[in-house]
Structure formats: C-alpha cells, structure tokens
Design a protein around this motif. Sequence first.
Motif, PDB file in Angstrom:
ATOM      1  N   PHE A  13       0.613  -1.186  -0.121  1.00 33.86           N
ATOM      2  CA  PHE A  13      -0.082  -0.019   0.061  1.00 33.86           C
ATOM      3  C   PHE A  13       0.919   1.135  -0.017  1.00 33.86           C
ATOM      4  N   ARG A  15       1.034   5.655   0.523  1.00 35.50           N
ATOM      5  CA  ARG A  15       0.783   6.177   1.063  1.00 35.50           C
ATOM      6  C   ARG A  15      -1.032   7.122   0.727  1.00 35.50           C
ATOM      7  N   ASN A  17      -3.155   5.288  -1.128  1.00 36.06           N
ATOM      8  CA  ASN A  17      -3.787   4.528  -0.577  1.00 36.06           C
ATOM      9  C   ASN A  17      -4.353   4.352   0.344  1.00 36.06           C
ATOM     10  N   TYR A  18      -3.804   5.017   1.898  1.00 38.75           N
ATOM     11  CA  TYR A  18      -4.395   5.425   2.775  1.00 38.75           C
ATOM     12  C   TYR A  18      -5.129   7.151   2.931  1.00 38.75           C
ATOM     13  N   LEU A  21      -8.544   7.809   1.810  1.00 34.26           N
ATOM     14  CA  LEU A  21      -9.748   6.915   2.502  1.00 34.26           C
ATOM     15  C   LEU A  21     -10.064   8.539   3.526  1.00 34.26           C
ATOM     16  N   LEU A  23      -9.781   9.062   6.602  1.00 31.51           N
ATOM     17  CA  LEU A  23      -9.876   8.325   7.306  1.00 31.51           C
ATOM     18  C   LEU A  23     -10.654   9.139   8.856  1.00 31.51           C
ATOM     19  N   ALA A  35      -8.356   0.522   6.030  1.00 30.04           N
ATOM     20  CA  ALA A  35      -7.296   1.405   6.848  1.00 30.04           C
ATOM     21  C   ALA A  35      -6.335   0.154   7.948  1.00 30.04           C
ATOM     22  N   ILE A  38      -4.314  -2.106   5.827  1.00 28.75           N
ATOM     23  CA  ILE A  38      -3.129  -0.996   5.448  1.00 28.75           C
ATOM     24  C   ILE A  38      -1.856  -0.940   6.799  1.00 28.75           C
ATOM     25  N   PHE A  39      -2.416  -0.980   7.338  1.00 32.16           N
ATOM     26  CA  PHE A  39      -2.078  -1.090   8.883  1.00 32.16           C
ATOM     27  C   PHE A  39      -1.271  -2.455   9.705  1.00 32.16           C
ATOM     28  N   ARG A  42       1.674  -3.160   6.521  1.00 30.70           N
ATOM     29  CA  ARG A  42       3.176  -2.613   7.357  1.00 30.70           C
ATOM     30  C   ARG A  42       3.865  -3.098   8.126  1.00 30.70           C
ATOM     31  N   MET A 191      -0.924   7.362  11.855  1.00 30.32           N
ATOM     32  CA  MET A 191      -1.168   7.623  10.606  1.00 30.32           C
ATOM     33  C   MET A 191      -0.607   8.565   9.864  1.00 30.32           C
ATOM     34  N   THR A 195       1.543   9.444   6.782  1.00 32.31           N
ATOM     35  CA  THR A 195       1.216   9.621   5.201  1.00 32.31           C
ATOM     36  C   THR A 195       1.555  11.096   5.007  1.00 32.31           C
TER      37      THR A 195
END
Length: 297
Positions: A13, A15, A17-18, A21, A23, A35, A38-39, A42, A191, A195
Amino acid sequence: MFINNDIYISPRFSRRNYVDLGLSLESSPDIWRIAVQIFEDRIKGRYLDSIHKLIEEDPNRNGFSAMALMCLLVDTFMQFRFGLPQSENRKSKWNYIVFMNEYLNIREDISSIFYSDIRSGILHSAETKNGSYLIPDDYTTIEPLCIERKTILKVSVRGMFRDIVQYFQNYCNELMDANNVECRRNFITKMDDITLKYDVLNGDLELWAVIVDNANNIFHDFKRVPFSYSISEFDQAIIINSRGSRFDIKIPFSDIKQSLYYTDPKARHYIVNSWYIDSILKEFPEAVERYIRNNAA
C-alpha cells in the motif's frame, strides 16, 4: 520506500492508498477495515514476517537481530497506542515502560530494566547491558534473576515474539470496534503523521520524497566542497553538514520553496546558502520541473 513516484508505507500500500480513505472517527466500517489492512500490511510486511523468518531459520544466530526489530516494534506500537507522532525524548522511557506494563503485562520495574538493558542496549550499543541476556527458547518471556543483589533479565526471543504477535492481533481487533474511540483517535494521529508529513512543499509529494530518499548522500557546493544533508522534521528544515565546517547549517523548507520561484540562478543568490539548495535540487531535474510547473507557475 519511494517507488513509482509515490511513497509506499507498506509492501502493498502507498501513502495515497491511506490518504484517499479520508479516515476519521465517523468513517464507515468498510473504510476502517481497509485502514486496518494497510496497518497490518505495514507491520507484518516490514517487521513480523522478517522476525519470524529470523527466528525459524536459526534462533541462536538470529535471535539478537530479531530482538532488535521487536524493540523497534514496541516503540511503534507505543506511539500508535498513545497517539504520539514520534517518541518524546524526555518521556520516551516512561511511555515505553507504561506501554509494556499495561499492554504486555510486564511489571513496571522489570519494564524499566528491559528498556535500559535490552532495548537501549541493543539499539544504541548493539549489545545487551548490565548482565541481562537473551535466550532462544520459548520459556517465560522475561524472567528476572537476582545476582549479587542486582536484578538482571533473562529474555526469551520466542516468548517476546509470541507476546508481540498477540498484542498486534488484539490491537487490530480493537481498531475494528467503533466503541474504542480513544484507540481509533490515536491511531489516526499516528497514521496522519506518517502519511501527511511529506506534504511540506506545498503538497508536492514527489519532490519532497526524492529529497528525503537521497538524504545523507554526498553532494558538492559551487566550490566542489563535499557535503551531506539530513532532514529535520521538527525544525522543518534541511541540515547541511559540510566537510571542513565545525557547524551544521539549517536551511528552512520555506527557502527551498522560495528559491524555486526564480528560474534565474543569479536571482536566488540573495537567499542564504542558496548554493546548497541548488546543488541538491540539480540532482532531481524532473521532480524540480514538475514542482515548478504545478506550484510556482
């Protein structure tokens, strides 16, 4: 990792991609599920999978390297749990101890010794300290031993890995529960720091990412004097270390942005230390051209 004009925050994933979102605490369960994926990618892709391979291949030989990665992971988990963009220098030890006590079920006094003898010993001196040591076997994770009225620790590499994996799984489950508001809020804080910190140059990720990825390479100023540079996120500046100079030079990011508004090099000379900026930026002509086109036109 800077790949294909984007920062990848995990193996799969980027940056974007997050960030895309958007979020928030009000996000839908589907958005939170992505989310958390992705975490998970990582943490597993950068740490847990590698630690597992090291231990399974040869725990006697690789246990030390595995423990170094696990100590880093505890720092990371602590920052996510408490909503810290980075470790706070004066509070980092206490935060670490509190985290180990509350979430890894290790007594405060033992956590304090672990921080000094294992974590700081390995990460700062590449060795355990004060007689504490590692064992490869899967016994009690941390066993305190009293030797000559001094407490040392016997730390199981496999036991520590087991506990960290369990914490990680529990934490991901907590994030999926909308009732865990503080947990989710702190996750977003960390996050977002990971990012969004690359947007300091008017949102131009590519130029900033190229500069970050090349930090500490050797460059030359107009006198062909070699120098290297590093990034200070706290100061929002590039720190120049020039050969033969006793002092570091701090160049604010604002100077870099300002210099890019002037296409004529002579017009940039009024900016202090502009030759360092020119020396660095000339290594990335495509990124500089794109920045000027998008932001300084």
